[in-house]
Scaffold this motif. Structure first.
Motif, PDB file in Angstrom:
ATOM      1  N   PRO A 126      93.245  17.032  55.472  1.00  0.00           N
ATOM      2  CA  PRO A 126      92.147  17.308  55.367  1.00  0.00           C
ATOM      3  C   PRO A 126      91.244  17.307  56.748  1.00  0.00           C
ATOM      4  O   PRO A 126      90.528  18.151  57.044  1.00  0.00           O
ATOM      5  N   ARG A 127      91.713  16.340  57.522  1.00  0.00           N
ATOM      6  CA  ARG A 127      91.013  16.027  58.801  1.00  0.00           C
ATOM      7  C   ARG A 127      91.527  17.061  59.652  1.00  0.00           C
ATOM      8  O   ARG A 127      90.574  17.546  60.547  1.00  0.00           O
ATOM      9  N   ILE A 128      92.844  17.453  59.631  1.00  0.00           N
ATOM     10  CA  ILE A 128      93.115  18.368  60.545  1.00  0.00           C
ATOM     11  C   ILE A 128      92.328  19.695  60.518  1.00  0.00           C
ATOM     12  O   ILE A 128      91.975  20.661  61.260  1.00  0.00           O
ATOM     13  N   ASP A 129      92.607  19.916  59.144  1.00  0.00           N
ATOM     14  CA  ASP A 129      91.841  21.188  58.491  1.00  0.00           C
ATOM     15  C   ASP A 129      90.338  21.443  59.171  1.00  0.00           C
ATOM     16  O   ASP A 129      89.919  22.213  59.698  1.00  0.00           O
ATOM     17  N   GLU A 130      89.700  20.193  59.071  1.00  0.00           N
ATOM     18  CA  GLU A 130      88.334  20.160  59.681  1.00  0.00           C
ATOM     19  C   GLU A 130      88.284  20.432  60.870  1.00  0.00           C
ATOM     20  O   GLU A 130      87.442  21.349  61.195  1.00  0.00           O
ATOM     21  N   LEU A 131      89.418  19.931  61.784  1.00  0.00           N
ATOM     22  CA  LEU A 131      89.128  19.944  63.113  1.00  0.00           C
ATOM     23  C   LEU A 131      89.452  21.571  63.510  1.00  0.00           C
ATOM     24  O   LEU A 131      89.022  22.063  64.379  1.00  0.00           O
ATOM     25  N   ALA A 132      90.420  22.058  62.737  1.00  0.00           N
ATOM     26  CA  ALA A 132      90.922  23.580  62.956  1.00  0.00           C
ATOM     27  C   ALA A 132      89.554  24.415  62.800  1.00  0.00           C
ATOM     28  O   ALA A 132      89.094  25.482  63.799  1.00  0.00           O
ATOM     29  N   HIS A 133      88.779  24.163  61.786  1.00  0.00           N
ATOM     30  CA  HIS A 133      87.666  25.033  61.368  1.00  0.00           C
ATOM     31  C   HIS A 133      86.849  24.829  62.417  1.00  0.00           C
ATOM     32  O   HIS A 133      86.087  25.865  63.123  1.00  0.00           O
ATOM     33  N   ARG A 134      86.646  23.531  62.887  1.00  0.00           N
ATOM     34  CA  ARG A 134      85.404  23.259  63.912  1.00  0.00           C
ATOM     35  C   ARG A 134      85.709  24.064  65.184  1.00  0.00           C
ATOM     36  O   ARG A 134      84.969  24.592  65.978  1.00  0.00           O
ATOM     37  N   TYR A 135      87.129  24.224  65.507  1.00  0.00           N
ATOM     38  CA  TYR A 135      87.463  24.843  66.860  1.00  0.00           C
ATOM     39  C   TYR A 135      87.420  26.385  66.558  1.00  0.00           C
ATOM     40  O   TYR A 135      87.070  26.976  67.474  1.00  0.00           O
ATOM     41  N   VAL A 136      87.760  26.761  65.260  1.00  0.00           N
ATOM     42  CA  VAL A 136      87.240  28.121  65.183  1.00  0.00           C
ATOM     43  C   VAL A 136      85.756  28.697  65.250  1.00  0.00           C
ATOM     44  O   VAL A 136      85.466  29.587  65.771  1.00  0.00           O
ATOM     45  N   ASP A 137      85.285  27.696  64.750  1.00  0.00           N
ATOM     46  CA  ASP A 137      83.599  27.879  64.772  1.00  0.00           C
ATOM     47  C   ASP A 137      83.435  28.089  66.254  1.00  0.00           C
ATOM     48  O   ASP A 137      82.317  28.729  66.715  1.00  0.00           O
ATOM     49  N   ARG A 138      83.847  27.286  67.108  1.00  0.00           N
ATOM     50  CA  ARG A 138      83.523  27.134  68.459  1.00  0.00           C
ATOM     51  C   ARG A 138      83.667  28.526  69.029  1.00  0.00           C
ATOM     52  O   ARG A 138      83.023  28.842  69.847  1.00  0.00           O
ATOM     53  N   LEU A 139      84.869  29.085  68.710  1.00  0.00           N
ATOM     54  CA  LEU A 139      85.446  30.048  69.275  1.00  0.00           C
ATOM     55  C   LEU A 139      84.400  31.358  68.956  1.00  0.00           C
ATOM     56  O   LEU A 139      83.827  32.228  69.807  1.00  0.00           O
ATOM     57  N   ALA A 140      83.888  31.298  67.765  1.00  0.00           N
ATOM     58  CA  ALA A 140      82.754  32.167  67.540  1.00  0.00           C
ATOM     59  C   ALA A 140      81.552  31.923  68.231  1.00  0.00           C
ATOM     60  O   ALA A 140      80.876  33.089  68.803  1.00  0.00           O
ATOM     61  N   GLU A 141      81.247  30.652  68.285  1.00  0.00           N
ATOM     62  CA  GLU A 141      80.164  30.536  69.399  1.00  0.00           C
ATOM     63  C   GLU A 141      80.053  30.825  70.722  1.00  0.00           C
ATOM     64  O   GLU A 141      79.022  31.219  71.352  1.00  0.00           O
ATOM     65  N   LEU A 142      81.317  30.964  71.238  1.00  0.00           N
ATOM     66  CA  LEU A 142      81.506  31.239  72.593  1.00  0.00           C
ATOM     67  C   LEU A 142      81.218  32.653  72.656  1.00  0.00           C
ATOM     68  O   LEU A 142      81.211  33.197  74.052  1.00  0.00           O
ATOM     69  N   GLY A 143      80.977  33.452  71.694  1.00  0.00           N
ATOM     70  CA  GLY A 143      80.257  34.783  71.882  1.00  0.00           C
ATOM     71  C   GLY A 143      81.300  35.843  72.283  1.00  0.00           C
ATOM     72  O   GLY A 143      80.790  36.844  72.683  1.00  0.00           O
ATOM     73  N   GLY A 144      82.594  35.817  71.966  1.00  0.00           N
ATOM     74  CA  GLY A 144      83.554  37.141  72.001  1.00  0.00           C
ATOM     75  C   GLY A 144      84.421  37.067  73.439  1.00  0.00           C
ATOM     76  O   GLY A 144      85.081  37.941  73.380  1.00  0.00           O
ATOM     77  N   GLU A 145      84.087  36.124  74.118  1.00  0.00           N
ATOM     78  CA  GLU A 145      84.836  36.139  75.411  1.00  0.00           C
ATOM     79  C   GLU A 145      85.142  34.723  75.698  1.00  0.00           C
ATOM     80  O   GLU A 145      84.308  33.973  75.942  1.00  0.00           O
ATOM     81  N   CYS A 146      86.296  34.115  76.114  1.00  0.00           N
ATOM     82  CA  CYS A 146      86.556  32.887  76.867  1.00  0.00           C
ATOM     83  C   CYS A 146      87.790  32.676  77.358  1.00  0.00           C
ATOM     84  O   CYS A 146      88.838  33.403  77.310  1.00  0.00           O
TER      85      CYS A 146
END
Ligand code: HEM
Length: 415
Positions: A126-146
């Protein structure tokens, strides 16, 4: 001008070879074909035998009494080998699991082993899944290029490992820098300095940090891996300071660049093979096989070494007591005798007998964790990924040890 086997062998001691996968694999294919057990005499390095066939690597790793890890567990310049020897004589050398042999290795490995078994892994999911989602959200926040490596992939596995150890999040940026200095030691952009002394200084910073952690966990034990290591006893005694600090070092470093390189290299492979990306999105139950194919494809650990305890032979080539062999995992994982069409990236490859985690008594302690981290990230990412392409030229790390992509510029749309 065509490359000779001697040039190919020497190129394995040059960190820059690993910047160019095509060049690396051309050298390895040549060695596998023409001289699979090849004596390498490279400037600045003590001589070693390059072992490039899957079967020979397995045979060596299987016989851990004949082939030992100390005194030369991995490839380093002769000057670094000499410094290590001096530090060993003073009882100050790094002594991680990969530097140890039985019977000590078995006892020390057992201290951490429970934390990496399937039961412990399930508790961690569960902790790893939570971190994975956090980083995919981060990818979304970065706005399409990183830069996927620097802005996403290097952070996520380190967070997992440091959470497992039980270290505070406020220390994570410092750990990130130190692990990069240690493992990126041959890359100009990442290294702390060019001399062996400067690189040793990064190691000492690590030791100092973890000695403080040990003292804190002995004073006040907690329910984490750091506490298990600090409070472990062998024959009634705590591990020595060097052994404890070395344990932290191997967990924090081995669990980090390896997994992040695989995650980025896996994404790069999916971008380069859009048919495989579509196939994976349409068949998410292929993810466990795809994970191992990414690990085979990237093979982030480039080598470990062993030293012969008596005169012997490998593949019919005599090797004398005291001589060292370099086990080339990227080569084993493209061996035509083992893999059908080894240069094809196939997310459904089955069987996949890759040696990216090594083999035998030193088999990667974190293999189950690494697989889980990779699966969790792609489980979170793929359903949201509408499009992805390169937004620049990828760059690799110059290293003969652990590494992969250093920069992966991407353009993408996420839902
Ligand atoms: C050892 C690869 C992730 C911890 C090793 C070895 C390899 C390897 C090749 C040496 C095996 C041998 O000598 O036969 C990888 C790869 C990873 C990965 C490719 C990711 C894709 C991890 C993770 C951890 C970890 C997440 C967790 C902390 C260790 C430890 C050892 C080790 C502690 C030393 C084991 C021993 O000597 O007994 N790994 N590793 N690794 N790995 Fe990993």
């Amino acid at each position: 001008m065509s490359t000779t086997v001697d040039q190919a062998g020497r190129s394995l001691a040059d960190p820059k070879t690993y910047l160019d996968e095509e060049r690396l694999h051309a050298a390895l294919s040549l060695l596998r074909r023409e001289s699979p057990v090849h004596l390498v005499e490279a400037p600045d390095y003590n001589p070693f035998w390059a072992i490039t066939r899957h079967a020979d690597i397995m045979e060596i790793e299987r016989d851990h009494a004949l082939w030992i890890n100390e005194p030369r567990p991995l490839l380093a310049a002769a000057e670094f080998d000499r410094l290590q020897e001096e530090q060993r004589a003073m009882g100050m050398a790094l002594s991680t699991l990969i530097h140890m042999d039985d019977p000590h290795h078995r006892v020390v490995r057992a201290i951490g082993a429970d934390w990496f078994r399937p039961k412990a892994m399930r508790a961690l999911q569960p902790r790893i899944d939570e971190l994975a989602h956090r980083y995919v959200d981060r990818l979304a926040e970065l706005g399409g290029e990183c830069d996927f490596v620097q802005q996403v992939a290097v952070h996520y596995p380190l967070y997992v490992i440091l959470s497992l150890l039980g270290l505070p999040e406020s220390d994570f940026p410092r750990m990130l820098k130190l692990t990069q200095e240690l493992f990126g030691g041959q890359d100009e952009e990442l290294q702390r300095g060019t001399t062996a002394e400067e690189q040793m200084a990064a190691l000492f910073d690590f030791f100092n940090y973890f000695n403080a952690v040990t003292a804190a966990r002995r004073a006040e034990p907690t329910d984490d891996l750091a506490s298990a290591i600090a409070n472990a006893r062998v024959d009634g005694e705590y591990l020595s300071d060097v052994d404890v600090a070395s344990y932290y070092v191997i967990i924090a470093t081995a669990g980090h660049d390896t997994t992040s390189s695989t995650i980025s290299g896996g994404l790069h492979a999916l971008i380069e093979h859009p048919d495989q990306l579509t196939r994976l999105k349409e068949n998410p139950d292929l993810l466990p096989l795809a994970t191992d194919e990414m690990i085979r494809w990237v093979t982030p650990v480039k080598e470990f070494m062993r030293t012969a305890t008596r005169d012997t032979q490998v593949g019919g080539v005599p090797i004398a007591k005291g001589e060292s062999v370099l086990l080339s995992y990227p080569s084993a994982n493209r061996d035509e005798d083992i893999f059908d069409d080894p240069f094809r990236f196939d997310i459904g490859r089955d069987p996949n007998r890759h040696l990216a985690f090594g083999f035998g008594v030193h088999y990667c302690l974190g293999a189950a964790l690494a697989r889980m981290e990779i699966r969790s990230l792609y489980t979170a990412l793929l359903p949201r990924l509408e499009s992805i392409e390169l937004a620049g030229t990828p760059e690799w790390t110059a290293t003969t040890f652990v590494g992969g992509l250093k920069h992966l510029p991407i353009r993408y749309t996420l839902t």
